[in-house]
Design a protein around this motif. Sequence first.
Motif, PDB file in Angstrom:
ATOM      1  N   THR A   1      82.010   8.139  22.669  1.00  0.00           N
ATOM      2  CA  THR A   1      80.739   7.641  23.194  1.00  0.00           C
ATOM      3  C   THR A   1      80.938   6.499  24.175  1.00  0.00           C
ATOM      4  OG1 THR A   1      79.626   8.282  21.149  1.00  0.00           O
ATOM      5  CG2 THR A   1      78.490   6.706  22.556  1.00  0.00           C
TER       6      THR A   1
ATOM      7  N   GLN B   1      81.945   7.824  27.558  1.00  0.00           N
ATOM      8  CA  GLN B   1      80.809   8.472  28.208  1.00  0.00           C
ATOM      9  C   GLN B   1      79.848   7.439  28.791  1.00  0.00           C
ATOM     10  OE1 GLN B   1      79.017  11.188  25.383  1.00  0.00           O
ATOM     11  NE2 GLN B   1      81.011  12.054  24.822  1.00  0.00           N
TER      12      GLN B   1
ATOM     13  N   THR C   1      73.569   8.843  28.848  1.00  0.00           N
ATOM     14  CA  THR C   1      74.165   9.859  27.977  1.00  0.00           C
ATOM     15  C   THR C   1      74.367  11.159  28.749  1.00  0.00           C
ATOM     16  OG1 THR C   1      72.052  10.786  27.228  1.00  0.00           O
ATOM     17  CG2 THR C   1      72.917   8.870  26.015  1.00  0.00           C
ATOM     18  N   ILE C   2      75.219  12.016  28.208  1.00  0.00           N
ATOM     19  CA  ILE C   2      75.452  13.311  28.841  1.00  0.00           C
ATOM     20  C   ILE C   2      74.190  14.169  28.778  1.00  0.00           C
ATOM     21  CG2 ILE C   2      76.748  15.464  28.653  1.00  0.00           C
ATOM     22  CD1 ILE C   2      79.150  13.899  27.856  1.00  0.00           C
TER      23      ILE C   2
ATOM     24  N   THR D   1      85.036  13.305  25.199  1.00  0.00           N
ATOM     25  CA  THR D   1      85.493  11.918  25.060  1.00  0.00           C
ATOM     26  C   THR D   1      84.586  11.185  24.084  1.00  0.00           C
ATOM     27  OG1 THR D   1      84.127  11.093  26.897  1.00  0.00           O
ATOM     28  CG2 THR D   1      86.309  11.962  27.448  1.00  0.00           C
TER      29      THR D   1
ATOM     30  N   LEU E   1      83.612  15.224  30.039  1.00  0.00           N
ATOM     31  CA  LEU E   1      83.180  13.987  29.375  1.00  0.00           C
ATOM     32  C   LEU E   1      82.682  14.237  27.960  1.00  0.00           C
ATOM     33  CD1 LEU E   1      81.265  11.889  32.068  1.00  0.00           C
ATOM     34  CD2 LEU E   1      83.283  11.180  30.755  1.00  0.00           C
ATOM     35  N   ALA E   2      82.146  15.426  27.718  1.00  0.00           N
ATOM     36  CA  ALA E   2      81.625  15.742  26.391  1.00  0.00           C
ATOM     37  C   ALA E   2      82.692  15.674  25.309  1.00  0.00           C
ATOM     38  CB  ALA E   2      80.986  17.130  26.397  1.00  0.00           C
TER      39      ALA E   2
ATOM     40  N   GLY F   1      80.571  11.538  18.984  1.00  0.00           N
ATOM     41  CA  GLY F   1      81.161  12.623  19.757  1.00  0.00           C
ATOM     42  C   GLY F   1      81.591  13.769  18.863  1.00  0.00           C
TER      43      GLY F   1
END
Length: 422
Positions: A107, A110, A118-119, A105, A102-103, A27
């Motif tokens: 891994t 997420q 994954t995002i 936070t 969420l980006a 992250g």
Amino acid sequence: MSIDIAKSQLQIRAAFEAATSSRSVEGPAPLSKDRLALLAAVSPSSRSLVDRLLLVAGHGLPRMYDGDLFAHTLRAVETKDGWTERREGVSLRYTAMTALGLAHTDTATQMHALEGGTIAELLQRAAASAEQSADIGAIALTAWAIAEVTGVFAAPLYTALSRHLASGTPISTVECAWCLSAALAARGLADTSRLIEAARAGLFSARLGSPLFGHWVPASASGRLRSHIGCFADQVYPIQALSRLHASLGDVEALTAAEVCAERICALQGSSGQWWWHYDVRHGTVAEGYPVYSVHQHAMAPMALLELREAGGRDFFNCITNGLRWLDDHPETRDVLIVPDKGVVWRKVARREPNKFVRKAAAAGTALWSSFKLPAANVLFPPRRIDRECRPYEFGLMLYAWLSGGTVTKLGDNRDANTTRL
């Protein structure tokens, strides 16, 4: 599917993969401005509350994900076996907003929210949907999330935004602000100057005499009885976007507009920390306070006011903590709003009224008489009803508000680094 759309999706997918492979799997690096630490210094009890809310969000978001995009809402429903919650619909807007939060936070968080995905994968699907969408707000939010989270310029989405603003078609103030934030997020990836100028002009045209923003650009699109009304969201997203404009381009007028708007909504904040819902933007007054939304208290107001602070504006931490306190200590009802075991924060406290009667009466009444107040509104239509639903963007923006410190500052950094053009 057209050849152009298919080609664009392949380009986006390749760019996502390239951008994602160069990022740390753990992250984002620690940010220079720790908002939670700042909150703890101001109010340890507020920090404790936000920590609790972040845990609730981590529990609730997986319940709102359908394996493709995020749902529109998680609603309490009564069954023969008792009360439970049901996921309803899907929302491209809410997916993009949740991705932004969420980006920031780790891994594990997420992957838990996204069923092991994954995002980057989430945003690939969002991009494909946005390219075929007519919802300008969804397009703007998706473009913004893609640019900010992955460093990808999704050209078809920005083309759609530019065309819409250039057409002169009415656009909501919130959507106009999202267009500006999207343009600023991609400023280091492509030339978005015309989109920035158009969105900026739109926001400044949405004011009708006070520091507050109306609901539409142009204001007349709301009609004679509602053109003077602006909701809380109509204030929050312009504060955010104009703060970012100053951070990006040194636009002092934009920062001033954001700051005076923030000063006014803070001056109007309720005695128990309520962020009110409808304003008369001609006079900078409250037209109707209810409903009070939980997301305004824990996410949207903190997000905008903290970004204003980071851009060089005033510090409104006292108003932020007052708003947080309402979530546990709301005078309207004794029922709880935060339900950790269900992973929800109930959406709002509203009046017991038929078909939004008080809000409509307030809008019509203040259009004719600025000081109009519906007699005995709190007695006849008491604000005691809890709306038992919870939407994913509420948690996405909560994460974003409290974990994205430094994002605004970075808008003024080197804009040629780590770029991917399509």
